[in-house]
Design a protein around this motif. Structure first.
Motif, PDB file in Angstrom:
ATOM      1  N   GLY A   3      62.808  64.667 135.379  1.00 44.03           N
ATOM      2  CA  GLY A   3      62.009  63.711 134.316  1.00 44.03           C
ATOM      3  C   GLY A   3      60.524  64.379 134.295  1.00 44.03           C
ATOM      4  O   GLY A   3      59.714  63.739 133.284  1.00 44.03           O
ATOM      5  N   THR A  89      66.146  65.492 131.184  1.00 37.90           N
ATOM      6  CA  THR A  89      66.368  64.935 132.511  1.00 37.90           C
ATOM      7  C   THR A  89      67.416  65.774 133.078  1.00 37.90           C
ATOM      8  O   THR A  89      68.595  65.897 132.250  1.00 37.90           O
ATOM      9  CB  THR A  89      66.728  63.456 132.480  1.00 37.90           C
ATOM     10  OG1 THR A  89      65.716  62.767 131.919  1.00 37.90           O
ATOM     11  CG2 THR A  89      66.990  62.954 133.599  1.00 37.90           C
ATOM     12  N   ASN A 293      66.548  50.602 125.670  1.00 34.33           N
ATOM     13  CA  ASN A 293      66.363  51.697 126.741  1.00 34.33           C
ATOM     14  C   ASN A 293      67.063  51.128 128.072  1.00 34.33           C
ATOM     15  O   ASN A 293      67.801  51.720 128.852  1.00 34.33           O
ATOM     16  CB  ASN A 293      65.091  52.173 126.849  1.00 34.33           C
ATOM     17  CG  ASN A 293      64.117  51.386 127.269  1.00 34.33           C
ATOM     18  OD1 ASN A 293      64.103  49.969 127.302  1.00 34.33           O
ATOM     19  ND2 ASN A 293      62.818  51.818 127.920  1.00 34.33           N
ATOM     20  N   TYR A 297      70.231  52.426 130.194  1.00 32.51           N
ATOM     21  CA  TYR A 297      69.949  52.953 131.398  1.00 32.51           C
ATOM     22  C   TYR A 297      70.852  52.132 132.769  1.00 32.51           C
ATOM     23  O   TYR A 297      71.609  52.731 133.472  1.00 32.51           O
ATOM     24  CB  TYR A 297      68.779  52.907 132.105  1.00 32.51           C
ATOM     25  CG  TYR A 297      67.591  54.015 131.517  1.00 32.51           C
ATOM     26  CD1 TYR A 297      67.937  55.210 131.539  1.00 32.51           C
ATOM     27  CD2 TYR A 297      66.462  53.675 130.803  1.00 32.51           C
ATOM     28  CE1 TYR A 297      67.028  56.232 130.995  1.00 32.51           C
ATOM     29  CE2 TYR A 297      65.676  54.491 130.242  1.00 32.51           C
ATOM     30  CZ  TYR A 297      65.836  55.947 130.551  1.00 32.51           C
ATOM     31  OH  TYR A 297      65.122  56.663 129.954  1.00 32.51           O
ATOM     32  N   LEU A 309      72.800  58.394 129.377  1.00 32.98           N
ATOM     33  CA  LEU A 309      71.282  58.655 129.894  1.00 32.98           C
ATOM     34  C   LEU A 309      70.468  59.007 128.685  1.00 32.98           C
ATOM     35  O   LEU A 309      69.328  58.650 128.219  1.00 32.98           O
ATOM     36  CB  LEU A 309      71.548  59.529 131.153  1.00 32.98           C
ATOM     37  CG  LEU A 309      69.930  59.945 131.337  1.00 32.98           C
ATOM     38  CD1 LEU A 309      69.110  58.762 132.032  1.00 32.98           C
ATOM     39  CD2 LEU A 309      70.031  60.982 132.665  1.00 32.98           C
ATOM     40  N   GLU A 313      67.252  57.366 126.751  1.00 26.83           N
ATOM     41  CA  GLU A 313      66.079  58.157 126.658  1.00 26.83           C
ATOM     42  C   GLU A 313      65.468  58.167 125.062  1.00 26.83           C
ATOM     43  O   GLU A 313      64.324  57.929 124.763  1.00 26.83           O
ATOM     44  CB  GLU A 313      66.101  59.423 127.158  1.00 26.83           C
ATOM     45  CG  GLU A 313      66.163  59.911 128.356  1.00 26.83           C
ATOM     46  CD  GLU A 313      66.409  61.220 128.932  1.00 26.83           C
ATOM     47  OE1 GLU A 313      66.706  62.078 128.051  1.00 26.83           O
ATOM     48  OE2 GLU A 313      66.152  61.656 130.024  1.00 26.83           O
ATOM     49  N   ASP A 316      63.507  55.269 124.503  1.00 24.75           N
ATOM     50  CA  ASP A 316      62.094  55.114 125.302  1.00 24.75           C
ATOM     51  C   ASP A 316      60.928  55.537 124.259  1.00 24.75           C
ATOM     52  O   ASP A 316      60.591  56.436 123.551  1.00 24.75           O
ATOM     53  CB  ASP A 316      61.959  56.184 126.443  1.00 24.75           C
ATOM     54  CG  ASP A 316      62.730  55.969 127.728  1.00 24.75           C
ATOM     55  OD1 ASP A 316      62.694  54.573 128.101  1.00 24.75           O
ATOM     56  OD2 ASP A 316      63.351  56.598 128.307  1.00 24.75           O
ATOM     57  N   VAL A 346      61.806  51.853 131.751  1.00 25.08           N
ATOM     58  CA  VAL A 346      61.551  52.758 132.328  1.00 25.08           C
ATOM     59  C   VAL A 346      61.400  52.762 133.873  1.00 25.08           C
ATOM     60  O   VAL A 346      61.729  53.638 134.588  1.00 25.08           O
ATOM     61  CB  VAL A 346      60.094  53.427 131.888  1.00 25.08           C
ATOM     62  CG1 VAL A 346      60.141  53.922 130.590  1.00 25.08           C
ATOM     63  CG2 VAL A 346      58.862  52.518 131.988  1.00 25.08           C
ATOM     64  N   ARG A 349      64.789  53.457 134.767  1.00 24.07           N
ATOM     65  CA  ARG A 349      65.001  54.861 134.725  1.00 24.07           C
ATOM     66  C   ARG A 349      64.641  55.507 136.005  1.00 24.07           C
ATOM     67  O   ARG A 349      65.083  56.565 136.326  1.00 24.07           O
ATOM     68  CB  ARG A 349      64.100  55.368 133.677  1.00 24.07           C
ATOM     69  CG  ARG A 349      64.207  56.992 133.450  1.00 24.07           C
ATOM     70  CD  ARG A 349      63.476  57.272 132.461  1.00 24.07           C
ATOM     71  NE  ARG A 349      63.823  58.804 131.611  1.00 24.07           N
ATOM     72  CZ  ARG A 349      63.418  59.739 132.352  1.00 24.07           C
ATOM     73  NH1 ARG A 349      62.668  59.881 133.295  1.00 24.07           N
ATOM     74  NH2 ARG A 349      63.896  60.923 131.671  1.00 24.07           N
ATOM     75  N   THR A 353      66.843  58.022 138.122  1.00 27.40           N
ATOM     76  CA  THR A 353      66.570  59.324 138.079  1.00 27.40           C
ATOM     77  C   THR A 353      65.529  60.064 139.231  1.00 27.40           C
ATOM     78  O   THR A 353      65.361  61.121 139.103  1.00 27.40           O
ATOM     79  CB  THR A 353      65.999  59.751 136.634  1.00 27.40           C
ATOM     80  OG1 THR A 353      64.743  59.156 136.420  1.00 27.40           O
ATOM     81  CG2 THR A 353      67.231  59.323 135.610  1.00 27.40           C
ATOM     82  N   SER A 358      57.904  57.573 135.598  1.00 28.62           N
ATOM     83  CA  SER A 358      58.371  56.031 135.169  1.00 28.62           C
ATOM     84  C   SER A 358      57.770  54.990 136.134  1.00 28.62           C
ATOM     85  O   SER A 358      57.643  54.053 135.734  1.00 28.62           O
ATOM     86  CB  SER A 358      59.931  56.161 135.108  1.00 28.62           C
ATOM     87  OG  SER A 358      60.255  57.241 134.095  1.00 28.62           O
TER      88      SER A 358
END
Length: 855
Positions: A3, A89, A293, A297, A309, A313, A316, A346, A349, A353, A358
């Motif tokens: 990220g 990512t 988003n 996710y 994924l 993004e 976002d 996020v 996220r 991740t 985030s």
């Protein structure tokens, strides 16, 4: 490193374009109010094409980057956004949250108990869900797919004119899945299964993976920057509902439908970028896209498919998330509920991740909302938009707080509590749930909810732009989030700590049970009703075993910030426990058994909170709380409280005793086939019998105050015959029903000398009537009119021998239409007093939440 590139891109974008960031989300730069969902609904439904054309002339998704230095900055930032940055990512799906993070508890394992207001709200919501007709809910989906359409579609925002149609069905999928998990109601299951079957049929008929209540051409318009009302918003609701059906209701079709939808939109977005640019895709996000988003996710969390994924993004939104990445409180003027779901995305996220940026964005966002943009309720937004930070005193109106924002802010705080175990986030959750959610239902009427929660002086939930909705003809955005909020009241009561030392965090005091499988016990939480005259919260935990002896584990009980640090009590069986200071957890470790009982008593503080506005002229504008309950004062417009020289709140805020309900009465007379009641408005008149919760029921209720201190305990008319009383309006304590003189109208004032009446047996000779005789003017009685009609003013007339007079001076006296809420207080001011009750208890009554408190 996961990220890192993504975060750097956001920071770079914002540093290049900080001053310009807001422009990228303003759909109507010259008419900001048109970007609200309320006005966009009006654009969809109105038939005035000339007005529409004029309004839409200022519409733009493209940022006006065509002149000035800010334009070149914006264009330079755009050039840095190429496809390489999307490959940011390196997540493999192997990231696991740190072991000390808390785990959500499944709704399947929590049951609300009937002695809680939360259970009653859940049941009211359940009744609404089963009232709704499947054919009407899916009508537009069938039409879009070219299938037969039995029945008729619903109205409101689900009407065929409304471009947002279909959003409510997505919420319905979520709400029914949550309700099924929480109650196992079979009717709910049958309805949600029927909806799922139709949606599967519709998607197969279309054949591309597309599924919605409107045609895919809406996305053609969006991609060409032609006005359309938020198509991705609806797609998010549908996909989120499908995933809830998958994870909570174990529906086997739901995941496949969702994946096929994701494939369709992945292809669509990639094609847009290929034929136009990444910038063009981001411009489409200037329209409200819900939590696209977030849902993508979530889908990635299930499938671990990298393309899910990457697609997440792409939703976002850099021009907003970049603000959070560089910790800039520059959100004023933005449409609040367009952007809060992006924060939830996020946060999700981060859990998938490990991207620490985030996590930081979610934390910073919560900090600025709490410090600068939230009301006493925990809600945020004015007319759907954020105001300047710490400038909300001038943003109090009938359109102050959109219910949807509170629904989403609860999600944000929930993530943060799981990660940090900080009591402040649990306190916020309680505040927002109690004051910003529970009161948006109109009592126990299924399907009657509000869009806005008004907070201006003299507000009424019935008198905002939308007022109360209709069960079958509203379907606003806040109806969708509303049915979800009341379907998931069982979540965020308990959180589970896994690992070597298993434990449970109990962060909400709500009567409920939790089947804690990992601990091999069922936890039963029973909370006594909170009342004003006994200022303590009492909660007891008992246990049953579900697999033999319970394992050794730790229970952690929140000690909320509002608890008085002195006088608390906790016991485990017969042993006293030390209670930590507010803002911490009471932790008790034990191998729990059915013989155990854990009891806690927390003294409840009265307190005031200043409004979040740093201008000196608003320093005295304050809200009044009793523990977690925001108290509103019955008021048509007043909000001034002059306390005089006092040292503590208890000197001017006192509890209403339970015994006061025994002295509440309503007076009525017959007029033809109907009854009229004695009512206090601008004057004292006879008016039609009011419905409960309308506000007029309070105006038609008076408290008997004994002139000679005899105990009021009104059960029958005989209890008060011969007694001298004063009549205090229910919603105007301290004032009295006053006589001015013979043949003069009665008024509401504060002159005790002219306010004493003797209660006599009715002059009409009927067994259940009374007549009110003036003590200072013997032989003169409260009198309506021989020819009684609505609006007749009450006067003081001296006795006459005819039957007409006797009838007009005789009233049926019965228990008051209104009753004091168990949490009721009297706030005393030098100019007037206020009856205070929890904001959540108000229906149509007028109230003030913020008071100008001076001494």
């Amino acid at each position: 490193m996961k990220g890192v590139v993504f975060s750097n891109v956001l920071i770079y974008f914002l540093l290049c374009n900080l001053a310009f960031a807001k422009e990228c989300v303003n759909l109507f730069p010259n008419k900001t109010e048109l970007a609200s969902s309320t006005m966009r609904a009006k654009l969809s439904s109105i038939n005035d094409e000339a007005w529409k054309k004029e309004m839409l002339s200022s519409y733009q998704l493209r940022s006006p980057a065509n002149e000035g230095p800010e334009a070149s900055k914006f264009q330079a930032a755009e050039e840095k956004f190429d496809n390489k940055m999307l490959r940011s990512t390196n997540a493999t799906g192997d990231f696991k949250l740190p072991g000390d993070f808390l785990k959500e508890v499944s709704l399947h394992d929590v049951r609300l108990l009937p002695n809680s207001m939360h259970w009653r709200a859940q049941q009211t919501n359940l009744e609404y869900l089963v009232m709704l007709d499947v054919d009407r809910l899916v009508w537009s989906f069938r039409k879009t797919a070219g299938l037969p359409t039995p029945g008729t579609p619903y109205g409101g925002w689900e009407d065929q004119k409304m471009e947002l149609r279909g959003h409510f069905l997505g919420h319905y999928l979520s709400a029914t899945a949550m309700t099924w998990a929480s109650t196992r109601n079979e009717t709910v299951k049958q309805k949600m299964d029927a909806v799922m079957s139709v949606l599967s049929e519709c998607q197969k008929k279309i054949g591309t993976g597309y599924l919605s209540a409107f045609p895919s051409e809406f996305f053609d318009r969006l991609e060409n920057l032609v006005y359309v009302w938020a198509p991705y918003y609806t797609i998010h609701k549908i996909m989120a509902g499908l995933l809830d059906q998958c994870t909570l209701a174990n529906n086997g079709q739901a995941l496949n439908i969702t994946i096929w939808m994701a494939d369709y939109f992945n292809t669509r977005v990639q094609n847009l970028i290929a034929r136009s640019s990444l910038e063009r895709h981001y411009q489409t996000l200037n329209d409200e896209s819900g939590g696209m988003n977030d849902v993508l996710y979530k889908l990635y969390g299930i499938t671990k498919d990298p393309k899910h994924l990457k697609l997440a993004e792409l939703f976002d939104k850099p021009c907003f998330l970049g603000l959070l990445a560089v910790k800039a409180d520059n959100i004023a003027g933005l449409h609040a509920n367009t952007h809060i779901p992006l924060v939830c995305g996020v946060q999700n996220r981060y859990e998938l991740t490990g991207d620490e940026q985030s996590m930081a964005m979610g934390t910073f966002f919560m900090d600025i909302i709490n410090s600068s943009h939230s009301y006493a309720t925990g809600g945020t937004s004015h007319q759907e938009f954020w105001t300047d930070p710490k400038r909300i005193a001038t943003a109090l109106s009938a359109e102050t707080e959109e219910s949807c924002t509170t629904y989403n802010m609860l999600k944000v705080s929930r993530y943060l509590f799981k990660w940090t175990k900080q009591v402040t986030y649990a306190d916020y959750y309680e505040r927002a749930l109690t004051n910003g959610v529970l009161g948006i239902q109109r009592g126990t009427e299924p399907g009657v909810m509000i869009y806005m929660l008004p907070l201006s002086p003299g507000s009424s939930k019935a008198k905002s732009y939308h007022g109360w909705g209709d069960a079958f003809d509203s379907f606003w955005c806040c109806y969708g989030t509303g049915i979800e909020s009341f379907a998931k009241l069982g979540d965020s009561i308990y959180f589970e700590q896994e690992g070597k030392g298993p434990g449970v965090y109990i962060i909400q005091y709500i009567s409920s049970s939790f089947d804690w499988k990992a601990g091999q016990i069922v936890i039963h939480q029973n909370v006594d009703p909170v009342v004003s005259w006994d200022q303590n919260l009492r909660m007891a935990l008992t246990f049953t075993s579900n697999k033999g002896p319970g394992l050794s584990s730790v229970l952690n009980l929140r000690i909320p910030f509002w608890a008085n640090p002195n006088g608390g009590k906790a016991t485990l069986n017969k042993d006293n426990l030390q209670i930590p200071s507010p803002g911490n957890f009471l932790s008790v470790s034990r191998a729990w058994s059915p013989d155990d009982k854990l009891f806690i008593q927390l003294p409840i503080n009265l307190r005031t909170e200043a409004i979040k506005d740093d201008r000196p002229q608003y320093a005295s504008l304050q809200a009044i709380f009793y523990g977690p309950y925001l108290l509103a004062g019955y008021s048509q417009h007043d909000h001034e409280i002059k306390t005089g020289p006092v040292k503590s709140l208890s000197e001017w805020i006192t509890p209403i005793p339970a015994s006061y309900n025994a002295g509440l009465v309503t007076f009525s007379q017959k007029s033809g086939n109907s009854s009229l009641v004695l009512m206090k408005n601008q004057s004292v008149t006879m008016e039609p019998w009011p419905a409960a919760g309308t506000g007029d029921d309070a105006n038609a209720t008076f408290r008997l105050i004994a002139n000679d201190q005899w105990p009021i305990n009104f059960t029958t008319v005989k209890d008060v015959i011969g007694k001298q009383v004063m009549l205090e309006p229910f919603d105007f304590p301290g004032k009295l029903l006053m006589q001015q003189g013979t043949n003069d109208s009665l008024v509401i004032a504060n002159n005790p000398g002219n306010s004493v009446f003797q209660v006599n047996a009715g002059l009409d000779g009927k067994p259940h009537t009374v007549s009110l005789e003036s003590v200072s003017r013997k032989g003169c009685f409260v009198f309506s009119d021989v020819n009684l009609k609505a609006g007749t003013a009450l006067k003081l007339n001296c006795q006459q021998p005819d039957d007409g007079f006797k009838q007009a001076a005789s009233f049926v006296m019965q228990k008051g239409i209104s009753q004091y809420h168990p949490i009721s207080f009297l706030a005393k001011g030098s100019n007037r007093n206020y009856l205070l009750a929890p904001l959540l208890s108000f229906r149509d009554e007028s109230y003030s939440v913020y008071f100008n408190i001076t001494n």
